[in-house]
Design a protein around this motif. Structure first.
Motif, PDB file in Angstrom:
ATOM      1  N   ASP A 184       0.799  -1.229   0.000  1.00 19.74           N
ATOM      2  CA  ASP A 184       0.000   0.000   0.000  1.00 19.74           C
ATOM      3  C   ASP A 184       0.830   1.278   0.000  1.00 19.74           C
ATOM      4  O   ASP A 184       0.289   2.371   0.178  1.00 19.74           O
ATOM      5  N   TYR A 185       2.138   1.152  -0.198  1.00 15.72           N
ATOM      6  CA  TYR A 185       3.024   2.313  -0.193  1.00 15.72           C
ATOM      7  C   TYR A 185       3.794   2.370  -1.503  1.00 15.72           C
ATOM      8  O   TYR A 185       4.037   1.339  -2.144  1.00 15.72           O
ATOM      9  N   PRO A 202      15.390  -1.405   2.343  1.00 14.44           N
ATOM     10  CA  PRO A 202      14.311  -1.651   1.405  1.00 14.44           C
ATOM     11  C   PRO A 202      14.011  -3.141   1.313  1.00 14.44           C
ATOM     12  O   PRO A 202      14.857  -3.980   1.586  1.00 14.44           O
ATOM     13  N   GLY A 203      12.790  -3.441   0.889  1.00 16.48           N
ATOM     14  CA  GLY A 203      12.306  -4.812   0.870  1.00 16.48           C
ATOM     15  C   GLY A 203      13.219  -5.776   0.132  1.00 16.48           C
ATOM     16  O   GLY A 203      13.907  -5.412  -0.822  1.00 16.48           O
ATOM     17  N   PHE A 258       9.889  -2.780  -2.568  1.00 16.89           N
ATOM     18  CA  PHE A 258       8.951  -2.421  -1.507  1.00 16.89           C
ATOM     19  C   PHE A 258       9.739  -1.697  -0.421  1.00 16.89           C
ATOM     20  O   PHE A 258      10.925  -1.967  -0.221  1.00 16.89           O
ATOM     21  N   ILE A 259       9.077  -0.803   0.324  1.00 17.18           N
ATOM     22  CA  ILE A 259       9.812  -0.117   1.390  1.00 17.18           C
ATOM     23  C   ILE A 259      10.123  -1.071   2.541  1.00 17.18           C
ATOM     24  O   ILE A 259      11.089  -0.875   3.263  1.00 17.18           O
ATOM     25  N   LEU A 260       9.317  -2.154   2.676  1.00 16.57           N
ATOM     26  CA  LEU A 260       9.537  -3.114   3.759  1.00 16.57           C
ATOM     27  C   LEU A 260       8.958  -4.465   3.357  1.00 16.57           C
ATOM     28  O   LEU A 260       7.883  -4.534   2.769  1.00 16.57           O
ATOM     29  N   THR A 261       9.703  -5.512   3.680  1.00 11.41           N
ATOM     30  CA  THR A 261       9.185  -6.881   3.587  1.00 11.41           C
ATOM     31  C   THR A 261       9.524  -7.582   4.897  1.00 11.41           C
ATOM     32  O   THR A 261      10.398  -7.136   5.647  1.00 11.41           O
TER      33      THR A 261
END
Length: 169
Positions: free
Chosen positions: A34-35, A137-138, A46-49
């Protein structure tokens, strides 16, 4: 009250884990859909995983690898896990993740991008150790380098006796 400890197989089944390239078992549990994605030199991320990651007596080693992203590890349950870290300058550090904080075991460990790491399950009563990882980052396989004999022997000859048994063959 049920005091029976779950087996490695029961935990892997309950968490729907499968084999991981570096050793052990895992499942991605989150990616920040969602980002907006981050732009990196190897593409968008992705910013986070986040993942579950488990070592077992049948697969006790997370082989040496290098990630570009920072990773925060969170210990959950089972036997302790020893992490071996080699910094870009050659400094070697070993830490243990586990539940006994009075003996210096860590519940949380941050490994910055650019640090070589391996993990290994220590002997215990469970036959597995379970952690989670948050990656930013992801995580993307394009950002991971799996250690090879040639690469690590050339980079860190001073640690070769330790490194040799922690490399995927």
């Amino acid at each position: 009250m049920n005091t029976t400890k779950p087996s490695a197989e029961e935990v892997a089944k309950a968490l729907n884990l499968s084999g991981h390239l570096e050793g052990g078992f895992f499942r991605r549990t989150y990616q920040a859909n969602d980002y907006a994605k981050l732009s990196t030199d190897k593409g968008e991320r992705f910013i986070l995983t986040s993942i579950f990651y488990m070592l077992t007596s049948q697969s006790p080693i997370g082989h040496f690898h290098l990630n570009k992203s920072d990773i925060v590890h969170y210990y959950h349950m089972g036997d302790p896990i020893r992490y071996t870290l080699i910094y870009p300058d050659g400094k070697l550090e070993q830490v243990i993740m586990g539940s006994d904080v009075t003996k210096g075991e860590l519940l949380q460990l941050t490994v910055k991008g650019g640090i070589w790491k391996s993990s290994e399950l220590l002997a215990g009563e469970h036959g597995y150790g379970l952690i989670s990882e948050a990656v930013s980052p992801g995580f993307d396989y394009a950002d991971m380098t799996l250690g090879t004999y040639e690469l690590l022997k050339e980079k860190f000859p001073q640690h070769w006796e330790l490194i040799e048994r922690l490399i995927k063959q």
